[in-house]
Design a protein around this motif. Structure first.
Motif, PDB file in Angstrom:
ATOM      1  N   VAL A 183       0.865  -1.180   0.000  1.00 36.15           N
ATOM      2  CA  VAL A 183       0.000   0.000   0.000  1.00 36.15           C
ATOM      3  C   VAL A 183       0.897   1.224   0.000  1.00 36.15           C
ATOM      4  O   VAL A 183       1.982   1.213   0.599  1.00 36.15           O
ATOM      5  N   ALA A 184       0.454   2.268  -0.678  1.00 30.87           N
ATOM      6  CA  ALA A 184       1.219   3.511  -0.756  1.00 30.87           C
ATOM      7  C   ALA A 184       0.348   4.647  -0.224  1.00 30.87           C
ATOM      8  O   ALA A 184      -0.379   5.291  -0.985  1.00 30.87           O
ATOM      9  N   PRO A 185       0.393   4.884   1.080  1.00 29.83           N
ATOM     10  CA  PRO A 185      -0.443   5.937   1.655  1.00 29.83           C
ATOM     11  C   PRO A 185       0.000   7.339   1.239  1.00 29.83           C
ATOM     12  O   PRO A 185       1.184   7.586   0.957  1.00 29.83           O
ATOM     13  N   GLY A 186      -0.969   8.245   1.229  1.00 25.39           N
ATOM     14  CA  GLY A 186      -0.678   9.657   1.070  1.00 25.39           C
ATOM     15  C   GLY A 186      -0.368  10.251   2.433  1.00 25.39           C
ATOM     16  O   GLY A 186       0.285   9.615   3.258  1.00 25.39           O
ATOM     17  N   THR A 237       1.388  -2.416  -5.775  1.00 23.44           N
ATOM     18  CA  THR A 237       1.356  -1.462  -4.665  1.00 23.44           C
ATOM     19  C   THR A 237       0.196  -0.517  -4.919  1.00 23.44           C
ATOM     20  O   THR A 237       0.175   0.197  -5.920  1.00 23.44           O
ATOM     21  N   VAL A 238      -0.777  -0.557  -4.026  1.00 21.27           N
ATOM     22  CA  VAL A 238      -2.029   0.178  -4.222  1.00 21.27           C
ATOM     23  C   VAL A 238      -1.946   1.550  -3.553  1.00 21.27           C
ATOM     24  O   VAL A 238      -1.768   1.642  -2.335  1.00 21.27           O
ATOM     25  N   PRO A 239      -2.062   2.632  -4.318  1.00 16.88           N
ATOM     26  CA  PRO A 239      -2.057   3.964  -3.712  1.00 16.88           C
ATOM     27  C   PRO A 239      -3.323   4.195  -2.892  1.00 16.88           C
ATOM     28  O   PRO A 239      -4.421   3.884  -3.341  1.00 16.88           O
ATOM     29  N   VAL A 240      -3.146   4.714  -1.697  1.00 16.52           N
ATOM     30  CA  VAL A 240      -4.276   5.151  -0.873  1.00 16.52           C
ATOM     31  C   VAL A 240      -3.981   6.622  -0.589  1.00 16.52           C
ATOM     32  O   VAL A 240      -3.557   7.004   0.494  1.00 16.52           O
ATOM     33  N   ASP A 241      -4.192   7.434  -1.625  1.00 16.60           N
ATOM     34  CA  ASP A 241      -3.626   8.786  -1.633  1.00 16.60           C
ATOM     35  C   ASP A 241      -4.618   9.877  -2.034  1.00 16.60           C
ATOM     36  O   ASP A 241      -4.223  11.021  -2.247  1.00 16.60           O
ATOM     37  N   ASP A 242      -5.893   9.531  -2.128  1.00 16.87           N
ATOM     38  CA  ASP A 242      -6.917  10.501  -2.520  1.00 16.87           C
ATOM     39  C   ASP A 242      -6.488  11.313  -3.755  1.00 16.87           C
ATOM     40  O   ASP A 242      -6.646  12.523  -3.811  1.00 16.87           O
ATOM     41  N   GLY A 243      -5.945  10.615  -4.725  1.00 19.78           N
ATOM     42  CA  GLY A 243      -5.637  11.230  -6.010  1.00 19.78           C
ATOM     43  C   GLY A 243      -4.304  11.920  -6.126  1.00 19.78           C
ATOM     44  O   GLY A 243      -3.967  12.452  -7.189  1.00 19.78           O
ATOM     45  N   PHE A 244      -3.496  11.937  -5.055  1.00 19.21           N
ATOM     46  CA  PHE A 244      -2.226  12.680  -5.064  1.00 19.21           C
ATOM     47  C   PHE A 244      -1.365  12.324  -6.277  1.00 19.21           C
ATOM     48  O   PHE A 244      -0.877  13.204  -6.990  1.00 19.21           O
TER      49      PHE A 244
END
Length: 248
Positions: A183-186, A237-244
């Motif tokens: 996971v790739a958090p913002g 790797t899934v971005p969890v970044d609200d579109g960043f």
């Protein structure tokens, strides 16, 4: 969707994303080992899980030490008889301009944010293959694993490595019934951001909805990746970044 009756290790489970992910995974019927250098935080997470009727135990370690991670894996299997997954989530940051990024500052972040992920996957995979267990690994990368940020040379390097290690491990471990994703958090609303409202507002504005991401939102994705519903997702790797990453 839930993966039930599994034994899953969560590193950095004493706070933030790790804690919320442990809550979610325990809520789904899994037994969780909360591994953290912050012993008090880990015990608090366990207490909350048990209060809600779940099963968990705490384990203190320094994830940057290979022998301590190996001991964690052995402890888990000795305690519960099996191991079905690990969330390699523990991490730190140390912001410094590149010209001040001395070797000690560089290695401090690399050892925790990169090497610990390798240790977790390596020792967990070895043990799982040995005992014939299948399962899932999830690794915490970052939006800064795919783009640069000033003052974060060490962090960028570590998180970029986590993205590629997740791909590589997925490729090699698939034949053993082990899936690997990240996971790739913002920018997450946790105490690590401090109390500087101006800075927090600035970071929130980097997201499409102009707000910080909550740890629970990342935990939902982590729990999904551990579940059978994500069985066709591997090496990602899934971005969890609200579109960043979509517009920066």
């Amino acid at each position: 969707m839930a993966t039930e009756n599994k034994v899953i290790i969560v590193t950095g489970g004493g706070s933030g994303i790790g804690r919320e992910s442990a809550y979610k995974l325990a809520e789904q019927g899994n037994t969780i080992v909360i591994a953290d250098f912050n012993e008090a935080g880990a015990k608090e997470t366990v207490a909350q899980i048990e209060k809600s009727g779940g099963k968990a135990t705490s384990y203190k370690l320094d994830v940057s030490k290979a022998e301590e991670v190996e001991a964690l894996i052995n402890f888990t299997v000795e305690t519960y008889g099996t191991l079905n997954g690990i969330f390699n989530n523990a991490g730190i940051g140390l912001v410094k301009p590149f010209l001040e990024m001395d070797p000690a500052s560089y290695h401090k972040v690399i050892d925790v944010d990169q090497h610990s992920v390798y240790y977790g996957m390596y020792y967990a995979a070895k043990k799982m293959v040995e005992i014939g267990a299948k399962g899932v690994f999830v690794n915490t990368a970052s939006i800064y694993g795919t783009m640069a940020a000033k003052g974060s040379f060490n962090y960028n390097a570590a998180k970029a490595a986590v993205v590629m290690m997740s791909k590589s491990a997925a490729l090699e471990l698939a034949e053993h019934g082990i899936r690997v994703n990240g996971v790739a958090p913002g920018f997450i609303d946790t105490p690590i951001l401090g109390e500087d409202k101006e800075m927090k507002d600035y970071l929130a504005a980097q997201h499409m909805h102009n707000r910080l991401i909550q740890p629970q939102q990342v935990a939902e994705v982590v729990a999904f990746l551990f579940s059978d519903a994500a069985s066709a997702i591997n090496g990602q790797t899934v971005p969890v970044d609200d579109g960043f990453l979509s517009f920066k």
